[in-house]
Scaffold this motif. Structure first.
Motif, PDB file in Angstrom:
ATOM      1  N   LEU A   1      35.915  40.352  30.858  1.00 59.95           N
ATOM      2  CA  LEU A   1      34.949  40.045  31.609  1.00 59.95           C
ATOM      3  C   LEU A   1      35.472  40.999  32.819  1.00 59.95           C
ATOM      4  O   LEU A   1      33.686  41.356  33.149  1.00 59.95           O
ATOM      5  N   LYS A   2      36.530  41.121  33.469  1.00 61.95           N
ATOM      6  CA  LYS A   2      36.408  42.178  34.707  1.00 61.95           C
ATOM      7  C   LYS A   2      35.568  42.889  33.910  1.00 61.95           C
ATOM      8  O   LYS A   2      35.256  44.106  35.582  1.00 61.95           O
ATOM      9  N   TRP A   3      35.511  43.744  32.885  1.00 64.44           N
ATOM     10  CA  TRP A   3      34.735  45.635  32.941  1.00 64.44           C
ATOM     11  C   TRP A   3      33.758  45.157  32.543  1.00 64.44           C
ATOM     12  O   TRP A   3      33.097  46.536  32.564  1.00 64.44           O
ATOM     13  N   ILE A   4      33.565  44.455  32.694  1.00 59.80           N
ATOM     14  CA  ILE A   4      31.726  43.567  32.630  1.00 59.80           C
ATOM     15  C   ILE A   4      30.959  45.065  33.478  1.00 59.80           C
ATOM     16  O   ILE A   4      30.206  46.126  33.258  1.00 59.80           O
ATOM     17  N   PRO A   5      31.213  44.845  34.664  1.00 58.27           N
ATOM     18  CA  PRO A   5      30.744  46.142  35.653  1.00 58.27           C
ATOM     19  C   PRO A   5      30.875  47.808  35.485  1.00 58.27           C
ATOM     20  O   PRO A   5      30.127  48.625  34.775  1.00 58.27           O
TER      21      PRO A   5
ATOM     22  N   PHE B   1      35.969  52.754  40.989  1.00 59.49           N
ATOM     23  CA  PHE B   1      35.772  51.635  41.432  1.00 59.49           C
ATOM     24  C   PHE B   1      35.730  49.841  40.975  1.00 59.49           C
ATOM     25  O   PHE B   1      37.023  49.096  41.238  1.00 59.49           O
ATOM     26  N   TRP B   2      35.096  49.595  39.904  1.00 58.21           N
ATOM     27  CA  TRP B   2      34.651  49.082  38.888  1.00 58.21           C
ATOM     28  C   TRP B   2      36.250  48.873  37.663  1.00 58.21           C
ATOM     29  O   TRP B   2      36.442  48.595  37.812  1.00 58.21           O
ATOM     30  N   VAL B   3      36.471  50.513  37.485  1.00 56.18           N
ATOM     31  CA  VAL B   3      37.626  50.714  36.866  1.00 56.18           C
ATOM     32  C   VAL B   3      38.801  49.660  37.710  1.00 56.18           C
ATOM     33  O   VAL B   3      39.294  49.365  36.666  1.00 56.18           O
ATOM     34  N   ALA B   4      39.068  50.000  38.727  1.00 52.72           N
ATOM     35  CA  ALA B   4      40.490  49.357  39.344  1.00 52.72           C
ATOM     36  C   ALA B   4      40.173  48.013  39.852  1.00 52.72           C
ATOM     37  O   ALA B   4      41.114  47.390  39.163  1.00 52.72           O
ATOM     38  N   PHE B   5      39.081  47.299  39.354  1.00 53.70           N
ATOM     39  CA  PHE B   5      38.727  46.218  39.786  1.00 53.70           C
ATOM     40  C   PHE B   5      39.035  45.668  38.429  1.00 53.70           C
ATOM     41  O   PHE B   5      39.973  44.528  38.208  1.00 53.70           O
ATOM     42  N   ALA B   6      37.993  45.753  37.235  1.00 57.24           N
ATOM     43  CA  ALA B   6      39.600  45.715  35.844  1.00 57.24           C
ATOM     44  C   ALA B   6      39.981  45.888  35.516  1.00 57.24           C
ATOM     45  O   ALA B   6      41.795  44.906  35.232  1.00 57.24           O
ATOM     46  N   CYS B   7      41.543  47.130  36.756  1.00 58.19           N
ATOM     47  CA  CYS B   7      42.847  47.145  35.753  1.00 58.19           C
ATOM     48  C   CYS B   7      43.708  46.206  37.077  1.00 58.19           C
ATOM     49  O   CYS B   7      44.557  46.493  36.654  1.00 58.19           O
ATOM     50  N   ASN B   8      43.063  45.606  38.352  1.00 56.43           N
ATOM     51  CA  ASN B   8      43.708  44.913  39.437  1.00 56.43           C
ATOM     52  C   ASN B   8      44.502  45.475  39.498  1.00 56.43           C
ATOM     53  O   ASN B   8      45.352  45.706  39.822  1.00 56.43           O
ATOM     54  N   ILE B   9      44.459  46.872  40.217  1.00 56.12           N
ATOM     55  CA  ILE B   9      45.178  47.705  41.498  1.00 56.12           C
ATOM     56  C   ILE B   9      45.207  47.474  42.283  1.00 56.12           C
ATOM     57  O   ILE B   9      43.964  47.287  43.023  1.00 56.12           O
ATOM     58  N   LYS B  10      46.372  47.512  42.894  1.00 52.00           N
ATOM     59  CA  LYS B  10      46.975  46.889  44.314  1.00 52.00           C
ATOM     60  C   LYS B  10      47.359  47.583  44.946  1.00 52.00           C
ATOM     61  O   LYS B  10      48.295  47.212  46.264  1.00 52.00           O
ATOM     62  N   SER B  11      47.779  48.981  44.547  1.00 54.11           N
ATOM     63  CA  SER B  11      48.859  49.688  45.986  1.00 54.11           C
ATOM     64  C   SER B  11      47.576  50.997  45.362  1.00 54.11           C
ATOM     65  O   SER B  11      47.266  51.810  44.471  1.00 54.11           O
ATOM     66  N   TYR B  12      48.010  52.373  46.417  1.00 48.53           N
ATOM     67  CA  TYR B  12      46.906  53.018  46.118  1.00 48.53           C
ATOM     68  C   TYR B  12      48.295  54.433  45.786  1.00 48.53           C
ATOM     69  O   TYR B  12      47.077  55.153  44.338  1.00 48.53           O
ATOM     70  N   ARG B  13      49.707  54.055  45.117  1.00 48.59           N
ATOM     71  CA  ARG B  13      50.196  54.725  44.214  1.00 48.59           C
ATOM     72  C   ARG B  13      49.653  54.655  42.993  1.00 48.59           C
ATOM     73  O   ARG B  13      50.027  55.192  42.191  1.00 48.59           O
ATOM     74  N   LYS B  14      49.131  53.925  42.881  1.00 47.16           N
ATOM     75  CA  LYS B  14      48.333  53.738  41.165  1.00 47.16           C
ATOM     76  C   LYS B  14      47.168  53.516  41.127  1.00 47.16           C
ATOM     77  O   LYS B  14      46.697  53.799  40.202  1.00 47.16           O
ATOM     78  N   CYS B  15      46.512  54.377  42.151  1.00 50.66           N
ATOM     79  CA  CYS B  15      44.643  54.467  42.290  1.00 50.66           C
ATOM     80  C   CYS B  15      44.866  55.971  41.102  1.00 50.66           C
ATOM     81  O   CYS B  15      43.589  56.407  40.434  1.00 50.66           O
ATOM     82  N   TRP B  16      46.295  56.370  40.876  1.00 47.45           N
ATOM     83  CA  TRP B  16      45.750  57.734  39.391  1.00 47.45           C
ATOM     84  C   TRP B  16      45.063  56.850  38.122  1.00 47.45           C
ATOM     85  O   TRP B  16      44.477  57.429  37.428  1.00 47.45           O
ATOM     86  N   LEU B  17      45.192  55.974  37.727  1.00 40.79           N
ATOM     87  CA  LEU B  17      45.363  54.999  36.447  1.00 40.79           C
ATOM     88  C   LEU B  17      43.794  55.099  36.247  1.00 40.79           C
ATOM     89  O   LEU B  17      43.291  55.656  35.531  1.00 40.79           O
ATOM     90  N   PRO B  18      42.653  54.716  37.621  1.00 38.46           N
ATOM     91  CA  PRO B  18      41.313  54.099  37.074  1.00 38.46           C
ATOM     92  C   PRO B  18      40.715  55.608  37.037  1.00 38.46           C
ATOM     93  O   PRO B  18      40.193  56.312  36.975  1.00 38.46           O
ATOM     94  N   ALA B  19      41.389  56.264  38.213  1.00 36.15           N
ATOM     95  CA  ALA B  19      40.449  58.077  38.726  1.00 36.15           C
ATOM     96  C   ALA B  19      41.198  58.934  37.310  1.00 36.15           C
ATOM     97  O   ALA B  19      39.892  59.078  36.824  1.00 36.15           O
ATOM     98  N   MET B  20      41.549  58.800  36.829  1.00 39.04           N
ATOM     99  CA  MET B  20      41.960  59.289  35.455  1.00 39.04           C
ATOM    100  C   MET B  20      41.677  58.801  34.116  1.00 39.04           C
ATOM    101  O   MET B  20      40.881  59.708  33.471  1.00 39.04           O
ATOM    102  N   ILE B  21      40.828  57.447  34.525  1.00 34.85           N
ATOM    103  CA  ILE B  21      39.787  57.006  33.288  1.00 34.85           C
ATOM    104  C   ILE B  21      38.718  57.016  33.326  1.00 34.85           C
ATOM    105  O   ILE B  21      37.931  57.885  32.152  1.00 34.85           O
ATOM    106  N   VAL B  22      38.134  57.540  34.119  1.00 35.33           N
ATOM    107  CA  VAL B  22      36.831  57.914  34.501  1.00 35.33           C
ATOM    108  C   VAL B  22      37.078  59.331  34.474  1.00 35.33           C
ATOM    109  O   VAL B  22      36.192  59.700  33.977  1.00 35.33           O
ATOM    110  N   SER B  23      37.914  60.359  34.917  1.00 35.15           N
ATOM    111  CA  SER B  23      37.608  61.278  34.858  1.00 35.15           C
ATOM    112  C   SER B  23      37.989  62.048  33.300  1.00 35.15           C
ATOM    113  O   SER B  23      37.276  62.490  32.977  1.00 35.15           O
ATOM    114  N   LEU B  24      38.763  61.178  32.138  1.00 34.27           N
ATOM    115  CA  LEU B  24      38.452  61.563  30.743  1.00 34.27           C
ATOM    116  C   LEU B  24      36.878  61.024  30.469  1.00 34.27           C
ATOM    117  O   LEU B  24      36.524  61.684  29.396  1.00 34.27           O
ATOM    118  N   TRP B  25      36.729  59.788  31.360  1.00 36.93           N
ATOM    119  CA  TRP B  25      34.998  59.400  31.079  1.00 36.93           C
ATOM    120  C   TRP B  25      33.985  60.671  30.445  1.00 36.93           C
ATOM    121  O   TRP B  25      33.465  60.975  30.239  1.00 36.93           O
TER     122      TRP B  25
END
Length: 123
Positions: A5-9, A49-73
């Motif tokens: 459900l967190k992925w809906i947005p 922002f919403w991909v980070a929400f869905a991935c439950n990112i809570k550290s700046y060091r992990k910002c690469w994950l949602p950023a790379m998902i969105v960059s690939l999109w």
């Protein structure tokens, strides 16, 4: 189920992005120099922002994950636009998308780590 459900947005934004990329022209675009780059930047920041929400990112060091998902999109978005009449693929759009994606993920982490703890501070 809650994790899905967190992925809906994020999925909703991806669907809107796909639809808008299918249009030959978007009528309500701002009209100033490089306005499309600014729109790309902020739209993909929101998406990340919403991909980070869905991935439950809570550290700046992990910002690469949602950023790379969105960059690939964004890469697939540019390829999709290359097949849309009246549109073309642009590496500069992708760069703006990716930069916005990093900002969106960082803003999410800032809100989660700095703002929300103050708002929900226990007395």
């Amino acid at each position: 189920m809650r994790k899905l459900l967190k992925w809906i947005p994020a999925v909703f934004i991806a669907a809107c992005n796909f639809y808008l990329s299918s249009l030959e022209r978007i009528e309500q675009m701002p009209e100033f120099w490089n306005a499309d780059k600014v729109v790309h930047f902020f739209c993909f920041a929101g998406f990340s922002f919403w991909v980070a929400f869905a991935c439950n990112i809570k550290s700046y060091r992990k910002c690469w994950l949602p950023a790379m998902i969105v960059s690939l999109w964004a890469v697939t978005d540019e390829i999709h636009q290359s097949f849309t009449p009246g549109r073309d693929a642009s590496v500069f759009d992708w760069i703006c998308d990716t930069a916005g994606a990093f900002l969106g993920a960082a803003v999410f982490v800032f809100i989660v780590t700095k703002i929300l703890p103050k708002v929900f501070k226990k007395n």
